[in-house]
Design a protein around this motif. Sequence first.
Motif, PDB file in Angstrom:
ATOM      1  N   GLU A 109       0.441 -51.735 -17.135  1.00  0.00           N
ATOM      2  CA  GLU A 109      -0.416 -52.843 -16.434  1.00  0.00           C
ATOM      3  C   GLU A 109      -0.645 -51.375 -15.426  1.00  0.00           C
ATOM      4  O   GLU A 109      -1.602 -51.790 -14.699  1.00  0.00           O
ATOM      5  N   TYR A 110       0.364 -52.135 -14.809  1.00  0.00           N
ATOM      6  CA  TYR A 110       0.626 -50.729 -13.519  1.00  0.00           C
ATOM      7  C   TYR A 110       1.062 -49.713 -14.065  1.00  0.00           C
ATOM      8  O   TYR A 110       1.831 -48.862 -14.593  1.00  0.00           O
TER       9      TYR A 110
ATOM     10  N   ASP B  86      -1.084 -56.400  -5.782  1.00  0.00           N
ATOM     11  CA  ASP B  86      -1.698 -54.820  -6.668  1.00  0.00           C
ATOM     12  C   ASP B  86      -0.476 -54.110  -6.247  1.00  0.00           C
ATOM     13  O   ASP B  86      -1.061 -53.318  -7.074  1.00  0.00           O
TER      14      ASP B  86
ATOM     15  N   ALA C 180       6.291 -58.219 -11.067  1.00  0.00           N
ATOM     16  CA  ALA C 180       5.274 -57.536 -11.730  1.00  0.00           C
ATOM     17  C   ALA C 180       4.663 -57.508 -12.468  1.00  0.00           C
ATOM     18  O   ALA C 180       3.680 -57.161 -13.244  1.00  0.00           O
TER      19      ALA C 180
ATOM     20  N   ILE D  93       4.726 -49.156  -7.556  1.00  0.00           N
ATOM     21  CA  ILE D  93       3.741 -49.554  -9.004  1.00  0.00           C
ATOM     22  C   ILE D  93       2.412 -50.151  -8.149  1.00  0.00           C
ATOM     23  O   ILE D  93       2.652 -50.832  -7.205  1.00  0.00           O
ATOM     24  N   ALA D  94       1.783 -49.400  -8.783  1.00  0.00           N
ATOM     25  CA  ALA D  94      -0.296 -49.538  -8.497  1.00  0.00           C
ATOM     26  C   ALA D  94      -0.613 -50.603  -9.533  1.00  0.00           C
ATOM     27  O   ALA D  94      -0.390 -49.816 -11.024  1.00  0.00           O
ATOM     28  N   LYS D  95      -1.645 -51.121  -9.765  1.00  0.00           N
ATOM     29  CA  LYS D  95      -2.335 -51.694 -11.271  1.00  0.00           C
ATOM     30  C   LYS D  95      -3.055 -50.040 -11.388  1.00  0.00           C
ATOM     31  O   LYS D  95      -4.074 -50.257 -10.401  1.00  0.00           O
ATOM     32  N   ARG D  96      -3.232 -50.210 -12.565  1.00  0.00           N
ATOM     33  CA  ARG D  96      -3.990 -49.064 -13.112  1.00  0.00           C
ATOM     34  C   ARG D  96      -5.424 -49.099 -12.956  1.00  0.00           C
ATOM     35  O   ARG D  96      -5.943 -48.482 -12.616  1.00  0.00           O
TER      36      ARG D  96
END
Length: 280
Positions: free
Chosen positions: A65-66, A50, A43, A190-193
């Motif tokens: 980023e996330y 992703d 991460a 978490i996921a990419k914004r």
Amino acid sequence: MKIAFSPCPNDTFIFHAWVHGLIPGAPKLDVTYADIDITNSLAASTQGPDVVKISYAALPWVLSEYALLPCGGALGRGCGPLVLTSDSAAADKGPAVLSGQKVAVPSERSTAYLLFRLWAAQNVPEGVGEIVVMPFNEIMPAVREGKIDAGLVIHEARFTYSQYNLKLLADLGNWWESETNLPIPLGAIIAKRSMDLEAIADWIRKSVRYAWTNPKASQEYVLQHAQELSAEVANAHINLYVNEFSENLGEKGYEAVKTLLGRAAQEGLVPKVDFADLRY
């Protein structure tokens, strides 16, 4: 869609339905299975997955980023890390025996480590000695063989440490809950914004619900990745770590995350977090 999570039973149970194409409309997943220390590093890399499971302790470093998703992770009660020793006399004397001692931990960017440091600040007046990072599955054998004085363990070690003739020095989950009356924030999804966060959260929730509705459907998949755990221990692991917070963090879950990261920042263990960034 690229995703990384651990091979532990709670993660494979939660994501089974999505991984196997059982969630209508959800994209196919390209899965990397890795220990939490590795997923934390993924991460933080420039080309991370992703979607990724990380420790809440690693969250402050990746929030630019996330985004934290409000589902799919691990919070709970009665499921905290344990501090173990092979010395019965030391266990009877209590935490102060760790002064100047060598302690193994599974990661320095883990909730377990944050809890340990916060607990030790209150209970080990002269401070512990050397901290050694090693894979969590190597810690109990190292304690048993006297290579280290104590070990901080996570996951299914809660159910199996007696098989190594180890003694419980402290249950950090009990300590945290008595201190805060909050669940322990362990693993975050978490996921990419830049992605459709609402859609991803919806697919995860549907995967969680499928797992609850069809608990036996994932058994083969769970055991395939469960690192030689018995079905009984794998089920105990799932029952402990997959709960209402896996479907929805809710206000109690967010409060737990803010309390942990806030205390850790005060101790200089993590960067200070703007709590507005915890919600997207």
